[in-house]
Design a protein around this motif. Structure first.
Motif, PDB file in Angstrom:
ATOM      1  N   PHE A 196       6.712   4.260   0.307  1.00 39.68           N
ATOM      2  CA  PHE A 196       7.347   3.508   1.391  1.00 39.68           C
ATOM      3  C   PHE A 196       8.737   4.073   1.707  1.00 39.68           C
ATOM      4  CE2 PHE A 196       4.989  -0.829   0.785  1.00 39.68           C
ATOM      5  CZ  PHE A 196       3.827  -0.245   1.259  1.00 39.68           C
ATOM      6  N   ILE A 197       9.521   4.309   0.667  1.00 39.95           N
ATOM      7  CA  ILE A 197      10.890   4.780   0.887  1.00 39.95           C
ATOM      8  C   ILE A 197      10.896   6.194   1.466  1.00 39.95           C
ATOM      9  CG2 ILE A 197      13.005   5.462  -0.325  1.00 39.95           C
ATOM     10  CD1 ILE A 197      12.582   2.988  -2.108  1.00 39.95           C
ATOM     11  N   ALA A 198      10.030   7.058   0.974  1.00 40.34           N
ATOM     12  CA  ALA A 198       9.955   8.419   1.519  1.00 40.34           C
ATOM     13  C   ALA A 198       9.580   8.387   2.998  1.00 40.34           C
ATOM     14  CB  ALA A 198       8.948   9.239   0.729  1.00 40.34           C
ATOM     15  N   ASP A 199       8.609   7.545   3.347  1.00 43.95           N
ATOM     16  CA  ASP A 199       8.197   7.446   4.755  1.00 43.95           C
ATOM     17  C   ASP A 199       9.312   6.844   5.615  1.00 43.95           C
ATOM     18  OD1 ASP A 199       5.730   8.579   4.311  1.00 43.95           O
ATOM     19  OD2 ASP A 199       4.659   6.676   4.159  1.00 43.95           O
ATOM     20  N   MET A 200       9.991   5.842   5.089  1.00 40.61           N
ATOM     21  CA  MET A 200      11.054   5.201   5.871  1.00 40.61           C
ATOM     22  C   MET A 200      12.194   6.181   6.153  1.00 40.61           C
ATOM     23  SD  MET A 200      10.908   1.473   3.995  1.00 40.61           S
ATOM     24  CE  MET A 200      12.437   0.824   4.676  1.00 40.61           C
ATOM     25  N   TYR A 201      12.608   6.947   5.153  1.00 41.19           N
ATOM     26  CA  TYR A 201      13.673   7.922   5.378  1.00 41.19           C
ATOM     27  C   TYR A 201      13.221   9.045   6.315  1.00 41.19           C
ATOM     28  CZ  TYR A 201      17.116   6.052   2.108  1.00 41.19           C
ATOM     29  OH  TYR A 201      18.065   5.256   1.502  1.00 41.19           O
ATOM     30  N   ALA A 202      11.908   9.305   6.343  1.00 38.26           N
ATOM     31  CA  ALA A 202      11.376  10.337   7.233  1.00 38.26           C
ATOM     32  C   ALA A 202      11.083   9.802   8.632  1.00 38.26           C
ATOM     33  CB  ALA A 202      10.111  10.932   6.626  1.00 38.26           C
ATOM     34  N   GLY A 203      11.328   8.505   8.844  1.00 38.90           N
ATOM     35  CA  GLY A 203      11.074   7.908  10.149  1.00 38.90           C
ATOM     36  C   GLY A 203       9.608   7.676  10.449  1.00 38.90           C
ATOM     37  N   LYS A 204       8.787   7.578   9.393  1.00 38.78           N
ATOM     38  CA  LYS A 204       7.350   7.373   9.567  1.00 38.78           C
ATOM     39  C   LYS A 204       6.997   5.907   9.323  1.00 38.78           C
ATOM     40  CE  LYS A 204       6.232  12.002   7.801  1.00 38.78           C
ATOM     41  NZ  LYS A 204       5.511  12.734   6.723  1.00 38.78           N
ATOM     42  N   PRO A 205       5.902   5.424   9.899  1.00 35.32           N
ATOM     43  CA  PRO A 205       5.451   4.065   9.584  1.00 35.32           C
ATOM     44  C   PRO A 205       4.891   3.999   8.173  1.00 35.32           C
ATOM     45  CG  PRO A 205       3.863   5.160  11.004  1.00 35.32           C
ATOM     46  CD  PRO A 205       5.046   6.079  10.910  1.00 35.32           C
ATOM     47  N   ILE A 206       4.905   2.808   7.586  1.00 34.23           N
ATOM     48  CA  ILE A 206       4.320   2.623   6.256  1.00 34.23           C
ATOM     49  C   ILE A 206       2.967   1.928   6.396  1.00 34.23           C
ATOM     50  CG2 ILE A 206       6.594   2.497   5.177  1.00 34.23           C
ATOM     51  CD1 ILE A 206       6.115  -0.549   4.871  1.00 34.23           C
ATOM     52  N   ASP A 207       2.053   2.238   5.494  1.00 31.57           N
ATOM     53  CA  ASP A 207       0.722   1.637   5.503  1.00 31.57           C
ATOM     54  C   ASP A 207       0.750   0.330   4.718  1.00 31.57           C
ATOM     55  OD1 ASP A 207      -0.251   3.745   6.972  1.00 31.57           O
ATOM     56  OD2 ASP A 207      -1.015   4.837   5.227  1.00 31.57           O
ATOM     57  N   VAL A 208       0.383  -0.768   5.386  1.00 27.11           N
ATOM     58  CA  VAL A 208       0.383  -2.094   4.772  1.00 27.11           C
ATOM     59  C   VAL A 208      -1.074  -2.563   4.689  1.00 27.11           C
ATOM     60  CG1 VAL A 208       1.226  -4.470   4.935  1.00 27.11           C
ATOM     61  CG2 VAL A 208       2.652  -2.577   5.740  1.00 27.11           C
ATOM     62  N   TYR A 209      -1.622  -2.561   3.481  1.00 36.48           N
ATOM     63  CA  TYR A 209      -3.042  -2.850   3.312  1.00 36.48           C
ATOM     64  C   TYR A 209      -3.329  -4.352   3.287  1.00 36.48           C
ATOM     65  CZ  TYR A 209      -3.461   2.116   2.343  1.00 36.48           C
ATOM     66  OH  TYR A 209      -3.420   3.479   2.448  1.00 36.48           O
ATOM     67  N   ASN A 210      -4.578  -4.669   3.594  1.00 37.36           N
ATOM     68  CA  ASN A 210      -5.048  -6.051   3.694  1.00 37.36           C
ATOM     69  C   ASN A 210      -4.166  -6.870   4.644  1.00 37.36           C
ATOM     70  OD1 ASN A 210      -7.096  -7.890   2.970  1.00 37.36           O
ATOM     71  ND2 ASN A 210      -5.761  -8.921   1.514  1.00 37.36           N
ATOM     72  N   ASN A 211      -3.629  -6.178   5.649  1.00 40.20           N
ATOM     73  CA  ASN A 211      -2.761  -6.805   6.653  1.00 40.20           C
ATOM     74  C   ASN A 211      -1.576  -7.538   6.018  1.00 40.20           C
ATOM     75  OD1 ASN A 211      -4.359  -6.033   9.015  1.00 40.20           O
ATOM     76  ND2 ASN A 211      -5.899  -7.425   8.177  1.00 40.20           N
ATOM     77  N   GLY A 212      -1.164  -7.050   4.849  1.00 35.95           N
ATOM     78  CA  GLY A 212       0.000  -7.621   4.180  1.00 35.95           C
ATOM     79  C   GLY A 212      -0.295  -8.777   3.249  1.00 35.95           C
ATOM     80  N   ASP A 213      -1.559  -9.226   3.206  1.00 27.41           N
ATOM     81  CA  ASP A 213      -1.908 -10.373   2.367  1.00 27.41           C
ATOM     82  C   ASP A 213      -2.242  -9.908   0.961  1.00 27.41           C
ATOM     83  OD1 ASP A 213      -2.553 -12.860   1.412  1.00 27.41           O
ATOM     84  OD2 ASP A 213      -4.548 -12.924   2.352  1.00 27.41           O
ATOM     85  N   MET A 214      -1.221  -9.457   0.250  1.00 29.22           N
ATOM     86  CA  MET A 214      -1.384  -8.991  -1.119  1.00 29.22           C
ATOM     87  C   MET A 214      -0.153  -9.407  -1.916  1.00 29.22           C
ATOM     88  SD  MET A 214      -2.876  -5.128  -0.513  1.00 29.22           S
ATOM     89  CE  MET A 214      -3.420  -4.915  -2.206  1.00 29.22           C
ATOM     90  N   ALA A 215      -0.308  -9.471  -3.238  1.00 29.55           N
ATOM     91  CA  ALA A 215       0.815  -9.790  -4.117  1.00 29.55           C
ATOM     92  C   ALA A 215       0.655  -9.007  -5.419  1.00 29.55           C
ATOM     93  CB  ALA A 215       0.888 -11.283  -4.399  1.00 29.55           C
TER      94      ALA A 215
END
Length: 335
Positions: A196-215
């Motif tokens: 996530f951090i590598a993608d954010m610093y590179a200006g890329k979107p992050i992949d959020v699985y199960n539409n974010g419904d995970m813990a």
């Protein structure tokens, strides 16, 4: 004490070995330096350990019985901490043979060495993934783990069973710890925090699985190392000890190591945004094969055995990782 640590160039193995060296132990490190992720990161970890006079490194694959025998014969370790493994749930769908070879064949080869060179205590890493389709929360060592959802989980459960058989047949005191989503400085590039951090610093979107419904029950590396260190002092002495993960027939126990505070994926992402000062673009995706929606560790056995419970707040741990990442990759961040 002379302690052999397998996977000593890996994320967890490096931190465990470094703490043992700080405690005055002699550490013999084994690592195969596989290229699952950036080998230079592994070599940098080993270089830090090699600054200690009491550390010796061996580049050996766990499946190499002859090389293992040479290491054991020379080192005569009093304790063995087995952290070498092929990790990653999703990669196990792409490269199943790697998991069979590293986790099952590698562990069975190590166990044969233990049968010949009896340590005072054998400690081995497993994973919360072994709980698989178990819907009972929080996950307890007393729960059955009969329905793995990934090949990775299946191979790690197989190593638990192999270790139990050796503990029973050759009276090898054995502690297996099940890790819950470990994170922190020097972490693996394939794990969510790093990605996530590598993608954010590179200006890329992050992949959020199960539409974010995970813990996930995120466990900070320093807490995990302390738990392993304290568990090393309480090997199972006999069959049928009182804790829920103890074997009724062998000197063997399983212990969860987690923070006992599951955090939603969305709260995890918010903690990263707080630490970096960046706002990420989320790409929502369905649940990936092999994943489970949530994990949650019951760590009452760990507390009873050691008096310790992991407690680092998620934001503090994420802040520490981001500080390390910014320092370690400063040159690339300035480009």
């Amino acid at each position: 004490m002379r302690i052999l640590v397998t996977g000593s160039a890996g994320f967890i193995g490096f931190h465990v070995a470094r703490r043992l060296l700080e405690d005055g132990c002699t550490v013999i490190g084994i690592d195969g330096m596989t290229d699952y992720y950036d080998v230079s990161l592994k070599r940098q970890r080993h270089a830090i350990l090699q600054a200690h006079d009491n550390f010796t490194a061996h580049e050996v694959m766990m499946q190499d019985a002859e090389a293992l025998e040479v290491v054991f014969a020379r080192a005569e370790p009093e304790m063995v901490i087995h952290l070498a493994a092929q990790a990653g749930v999703r990669y196990s769908l792409e490269a199943p043979g790697t998991y069979i070879g590293s986790n099952i064949v590698g562990t069975s080869t190590l166990l044969e060495a233990l049968r010949r060179h009896r340590p005072l205590h054998f400690m081995m890493a497993s994973t919360s993934s072994v709980y698989g389709a178990n819907a009972l929360l929080p996950f307890s060592e007393a729960h059955r783990c009969d329905h793995p959802l990934s090949l990775y989980a299946a191979t790690k459960k197989a190593t638990e069973d192999l270790a139990h058989a050796y503990a029973y047949n050759w009276t090898i005191p054995t502690t297996v710890f099940r890790f819950f989503t470990v994170y922190g400085p020097w972490g693996r590039p394939d794990m969510a925090l790093f990605k996530f951090i590598a993608d954010m610093y590179a200006g890329k979107p992050i992949d959020v699985y199960n539409n974010g419904d995970m813990a996930r029950d995120f466990t900070y590396i320093d807490d995990l190392v302390e738990a392993v260190r304290l568990l090393s002092r309480v090997p199972p002495r006999r069959a049928g000890e009182a804790d829920p993960g103890a074997s009724p027939v062998a000197p063997y126990r399983v212990v969860n190591i987690g923070n006992s505070q599951p955090v939603s994926l969305m709260a995890f992402i918010e903690a990263i945004e707080n630490a970096t000062g960046l706002t990420c673009v989320r790409r929502y995706l369905p649940m990936q094969p092999g994943d489970v929606p949530r994990t949650w560790a019951d760590c009452s056995a760990l507390l009873a055995l050691t008096g310790f419970r992991p407690s680092t707040p998620l934001q503090a741990g994420v802040d520490a990782f981001v500080a390390w990442y910014r320092t370690h990759y400063a040159a690339s961040l300035q480009q």
